[in-house]
Design a protein around this motif. Structure first.
Motif, PDB file in Angstrom:
ATOM      1  N   TYR A   1     -22.807  -6.004 -46.025  1.00  0.00           N
ATOM      2  CA  TYR A   1     -22.615  -7.300 -46.675  1.00  0.00           C
ATOM      3  C   TYR A   1     -23.370  -8.336 -45.859  1.00  0.00           C
ATOM      4  O   TYR A   1     -23.051  -8.553 -44.690  1.00  0.00           O
ATOM      5  CB  TYR A   1     -21.126  -7.652 -46.736  1.00  0.00           C
ATOM      6  N   TYR A   2     -24.366  -8.953 -46.459  1.00  0.00           N
ATOM      7  CA  TYR A   2     -25.215  -9.917 -45.764  1.00  0.00           C
ATOM      8  C   TYR A   2     -24.733 -11.345 -45.991  1.00  0.00           C
ATOM      9  O   TYR A   2     -24.092 -11.642 -47.006  1.00  0.00           O
ATOM     10  CB  TYR A   2     -26.666  -9.757 -46.221  1.00  0.00           C
ATOM     11  N   ALA A   3     -25.083 -12.222 -45.057  1.00  0.00           N
ATOM     12  CA  ALA A   3     -24.641 -13.614 -45.105  1.00  0.00           C
ATOM     13  C   ALA A   3     -25.110 -14.347 -46.359  1.00  0.00           C
ATOM     14  O   ALA A   3     -24.459 -15.284 -46.809  1.00  0.00           O
ATOM     15  CB  ALA A   3     -25.125 -14.359 -43.859  1.00  0.00           C
ATOM     16  N   ASP A   4     -26.210 -13.885 -46.962  1.00  0.00           N
ATOM     17  CA  ASP A   4     -26.726 -14.548 -48.162  1.00  0.00           C
ATOM     18  C   ASP A   4     -26.097 -14.013 -49.453  1.00  0.00           C
ATOM     19  O   ASP A   4     -26.448 -14.431 -50.539  1.00  0.00           O
ATOM     20  CB  ASP A   4     -28.247 -14.435 -48.241  1.00  0.00           C
ATOM     21  N   GLY A   5     -25.152 -13.062 -49.323  1.00  0.00           N
ATOM     22  CA  GLY A   5     -24.468 -12.510 -50.483  1.00  0.00           C
ATOM     23  C   GLY A   5     -25.003 -11.173 -50.963  1.00  0.00           C
ATOM     24  O   GLY A   5     -24.410 -10.540 -51.835  1.00  0.00           O
ATOM     25  N   THR A   6     -26.108 -10.706 -50.396  1.00  0.00           N
ATOM     26  CA  THR A   6     -26.672  -9.401 -50.743  1.00  0.00           C
ATOM     27  C   THR A   6     -25.736  -8.291 -50.267  1.00  0.00           C
ATOM     28  O   THR A   6     -25.160  -8.379 -49.176  1.00  0.00           O
ATOM     29  CB  THR A   6     -28.062  -9.216 -50.086  1.00  0.00           C
ATOM     30  N   VAL A   7     -25.594  -7.245 -51.089  1.00  0.00           N
ATOM     31  CA  VAL A   7     -24.743  -6.103 -50.738  1.00  0.00           C
ATOM     32  C   VAL A   7     -25.547  -4.823 -50.918  1.00  0.00           C
ATOM     33  O   VAL A   7     -26.264  -4.660 -51.905  1.00  0.00           O
ATOM     34  CB  VAL A   7     -23.489  -6.047 -51.640  1.00  0.00           C
TER      35      VAL A   7
ATOM     36  N   PRO B   1     -14.353  -8.193 -49.099  1.00  0.00           N
ATOM     37  CA  PRO B   1     -15.761  -8.210 -49.500  1.00  0.00           C
ATOM     38  C   PRO B   1     -16.069  -9.121 -50.688  1.00  0.00           C
ATOM     39  O   PRO B   1     -17.234  -9.348 -50.996  1.00  0.00           O
ATOM     40  CB  PRO B   1     -16.053  -6.749 -49.836  1.00  0.00           C
ATOM     41  N   LYS B   2     -15.050  -9.669 -51.330  1.00  0.00           N
ATOM     42  CA  LYS B   2     -15.270 -10.583 -52.455  1.00  0.00           C
ATOM     43  C   LYS B   2     -15.250 -12.049 -52.013  1.00  0.00           C
ATOM     44  O   LYS B   2     -15.444 -12.938 -52.827  1.00  0.00           O
ATOM     45  CB  LYS B   2     -14.219 -10.349 -53.536  1.00  0.00           C
ATOM     46  N   ASP B   3     -15.003 -12.294 -50.735  1.00  0.00           N
ATOM     47  CA  ASP B   3     -14.898 -13.649 -50.189  1.00  0.00           C
ATOM     48  C   ASP B   3     -16.096 -13.928 -49.279  1.00  0.00           C
ATOM     49  O   ASP B   3     -16.047 -13.679 -48.071  1.00  0.00           O
ATOM     50  CB  ASP B   3     -13.583 -13.785 -49.422  1.00  0.00           C
ATOM     51  N   LEU B   4     -17.202 -14.431 -49.857  1.00  0.00           N
ATOM     52  CA  LEU B   4     -18.425 -14.663 -49.086  1.00  0.00           C
ATOM     53  C   LEU B   4     -18.191 -15.654 -47.955  1.00  0.00           C
ATOM     54  O   LEU B   4     -18.629 -15.425 -46.832  1.00  0.00           O
ATOM     55  CB  LEU B   4     -19.558 -15.141 -50.006  1.00  0.00           C
TER      56      LEU B   4
END
Length: 75
Positions: free
Chosen positions: A63-69, A8-11
């Motif tokens: 976890y969204y593609a734009d980085g939103t969690v 989850p830390k690797d967008l």
């Protein structure tokens, strides 16, 4: 059967999973590093991880593609 590695830390890695496995017909099931049962559903725009916790609650992380969690809990 497909096996995925999820960080989850690797967008960029998550975006690649969304591109490769987006809209998979079934979730991926497994176990996290704490020995908890999990399901990972991969969509084209997000990854939803459900963790079945020992206290009877389920934690849902999206976890969204734009980085939103987002993080929610269900009983």
């Amino acid at each position: 059967m497909n096996k995925i590695t999820f960080n989850p830390k690797d967008l960029k890695g998550m975006q690649n999973l969304m591109k490769t496995y987006g809209n998979s017909p079934e979730p991926f099931c497994g176990e996290n590093e704490n020995g908890e049962q999990i399901t990972i559903s991969v969509f084209s725009d997000r990854i939803a991880v459900v963790v079945m916790q020992g206290n009877g609650w389920s934690r849902v992380n999206s976890y969204y593609a734009d980085g939103t969690v987002e993080e929610t809990y269900e009983k």
